[in-house]
Motif scaffolding. Structure first.
Motif, PDB file in Angstrom:
ATOM      1  N   TYR A   1      40.391  42.664 -74.990  1.00  0.00           N
ATOM      2  CA  TYR A   1      39.515  43.134 -76.063  1.00  0.00           C
ATOM      3  C   TYR A   1      38.415  42.103 -76.271  1.00  0.00           C
ATOM      4  O   TYR A   1      38.667  41.027 -76.794  1.00  0.00           O
ATOM      5  N   ASN A   2      37.200  42.425 -75.839  1.00  0.00           N
ATOM      6  CA  ASN A   2      36.092  41.474 -75.932  1.00  0.00           C
ATOM      7  C   ASN A   2      34.892  42.005 -76.708  1.00  0.00           C
ATOM      8  O   ASN A   2      34.016  41.227 -77.063  1.00  0.00           O
ATOM      9  N   SER A   3      34.814  43.299 -76.948  1.00  0.00           N
ATOM     10  CA  SER A   3      33.573  43.869 -77.474  1.00  0.00           C
ATOM     11  C   SER A   3      33.454  43.823 -78.992  1.00  0.00           C
ATOM     12  O   SER A   3      32.345  43.786 -79.508  1.00  0.00           O
TER      13      SER A   3
ATOM     14  N   LEU B   1      36.321  33.516 -84.900  1.00  0.00           N
ATOM     15  CA  LEU B   1      36.201  34.892 -84.438  1.00  0.00           C
ATOM     16  C   LEU B   1      37.552  35.374 -83.908  1.00  0.00           C
ATOM     17  O   LEU B   1      38.230  34.644 -83.177  1.00  0.00           O
ATOM     18  N   TYR B   2      37.906  36.602 -84.238  1.00  0.00           N
ATOM     19  CA  TYR B   2      39.154  37.216 -83.799  1.00  0.00           C
ATOM     20  C   TYR B   2      38.837  38.591 -83.227  1.00  0.00           C
ATOM     21  O   TYR B   2      37.968  39.292 -83.743  1.00  0.00           O
ATOM     22  N   PRO B   3      39.542  39.012 -82.157  1.00  0.00           N
ATOM     23  CA  PRO B   3      39.246  40.322 -81.574  1.00  0.00           C
ATOM     24  C   PRO B   3      39.829  41.459 -82.403  1.00  0.00           C
ATOM     25  O   PRO B   3      40.915  41.351 -82.973  1.00  0.00           O
ATOM     26  N   LEU B   4      39.061  42.547 -82.503  1.00  0.00           N
ATOM     27  CA  LEU B   4      39.603  43.793 -83.028  1.00  0.00           C
ATOM     28  C   LEU B   4      40.277  44.479 -81.852  1.00  0.00           C
ATOM     29  O   LEU B   4      39.730  44.505 -80.745  1.00  0.00           O
TER      30      LEU B   4
ATOM     31  N   ARG C   1      37.746  52.131 -80.029  1.00  0.00           N
ATOM     32  CA  ARG C   1      36.706  52.648 -79.154  1.00  0.00           C
ATOM     33  C   ARG C   1      36.232  51.515 -78.253  1.00  0.00           C
ATOM     34  O   ARG C   1      35.873  50.446 -78.722  1.00  0.00           O
ATOM     35  N   VAL C   2      36.281  51.746 -76.981  1.00  0.00           N
ATOM     36  CA  VAL C   2      35.962  50.747 -75.959  1.00  0.00           C
ATOM     37  C   VAL C   2      34.486  50.375 -76.046  1.00  0.00           C
ATOM     38  O   VAL C   2      33.638  51.211 -76.373  1.00  0.00           O
ATOM     39  N   GLY C   3      34.196  49.110 -75.757  1.00  0.00           N
ATOM     40  CA  GLY C   3      32.824  48.633 -75.778  1.00  0.00           C
ATOM     41  C   GLY C   3      32.534  47.716 -74.607  1.00  0.00           C
ATOM     42  O   GLY C   3      33.410  47.399 -73.800  1.00  0.00           O
ATOM     43  N   PRO C   4      31.272  47.253 -74.501  1.00  0.00           N
ATOM     44  CA  PRO C   4      30.877  46.360 -73.412  1.00  0.00           C
ATOM     45  C   PRO C   4      31.741  45.099 -73.355  1.00  0.00           C
ATOM     46  O   PRO C   4      32.103  44.539 -74.388  1.00  0.00           O
TER      47      PRO C   4
ATOM     48  N   VAL D   1      33.891  46.703 -68.548  1.00  0.00           N
ATOM     49  CA  VAL D   1      32.891  47.650 -69.018  1.00  0.00           C
ATOM     50  C   VAL D   1      31.557  46.916 -69.096  1.00  0.00           C
ATOM     51  O   VAL D   1      31.451  45.840 -69.688  1.00  0.00           O
ATOM     52  N   SER D   2      30.539  47.468 -68.457  1.00  0.00           N
ATOM     53  CA  SER D   2      29.230  46.816 -68.381  1.00  0.00           C
ATOM     54  C   SER D   2      28.489  46.929 -69.723  1.00  0.00           C
ATOM     55  O   SER D   2      28.893  47.699 -70.591  1.00  0.00           O
TER      56      SER D   2
END
Length: 190
Positions: free
Chosen positions: A107-109, A123-126, A13-16, A59-60
């Motif tokens: 993938y940053n959120s 820290l690792y991105p999901l 699911r996309v996030g900020p 994505v803001s």
């Protein structure tokens, strides 16, 4: 079975602060206008008065992004398929049978943190690929091993420095203690 179901049902699911790559196949007029607004062209025409226009959007913090002619599009909490379907609906007044592809380019959120006796804590991105705790540990280089002093003990067996029978998973504020030793040694995935 529960883990297998969770993996099979997983959808990112996309996030900020995620970046979305949107490719629009449409008529030259609209695509050319969108390009003029600042989008970068990617690909060539199909010979049927169509062009591909690839654009990147961050994505803001409120979970939305601006798409030319469509306006604000809510992306936060949605899958890429839901975002694509929404864009296609909103583009129908401008294009006959709009063709849109959407993917996450950065993938940053959502991130997970590994700490303790792992080779590369941090820290690792999901991402869109589901990951289990054991896969996350392996991706970080695995558990740090130590070699006991061979002069003192005469023993050169490599032993884990961390206690795999008490791995703590913190998820949405809830702590769960996992026994990864039982998983690795006996195949107990419970």
């Amino acid at each position: 079975p529960a883990l297998a179901r969770a993996i099979a049902d997983y959808s990112y699911r996309v996030g900020p602060h995620d970046f979305l790559a949107v490719t629009l196949w449409g008529e030259n007029t609209l695509s050319g206008t969108i390009q003029a607004v600042g989008a970068a062209a990617a690909g060539a025409g199909t010979g049927d008065n169509s062009v591909a226009t690839a654009m990147s959007f961050e994505v803001s913090p409120d979970g939305s992004f601006y798409f030319p002619y469509v306006g604000r599009v809510l992306a936060g909490g949605r899958t890429i398929n839901e975002i694509r379907d929404r864009l296609m609906q909103k583009l129908k007044p401008f294009l006959r049978e709009p063709q849109v592809t959407v993917s996450v380019s950065q993938y940053n959120s959502k991130k997970f943190k590994l700490s303790g006796a792992v080779a590369r804590p941090g820290l690792y991105p999901l991402t869109n690929v589901p990951i289990t705790v054991s896969q996350a540990i392996a991706a970080s280089g695995g558990v740090i091993n130590q070699t006991p002093n061979a002069l003192t003990t005469g023993n050169t067996i490599v032993r884990p420095l961390g206690d795999l029978s008490h791995v703590v998973l913190v998820q949405e504020g809830r702590k769960t203690v996992l026994d990864l030793r039982a998983y690795y040694e006996q195949g107990d995935a419970s």
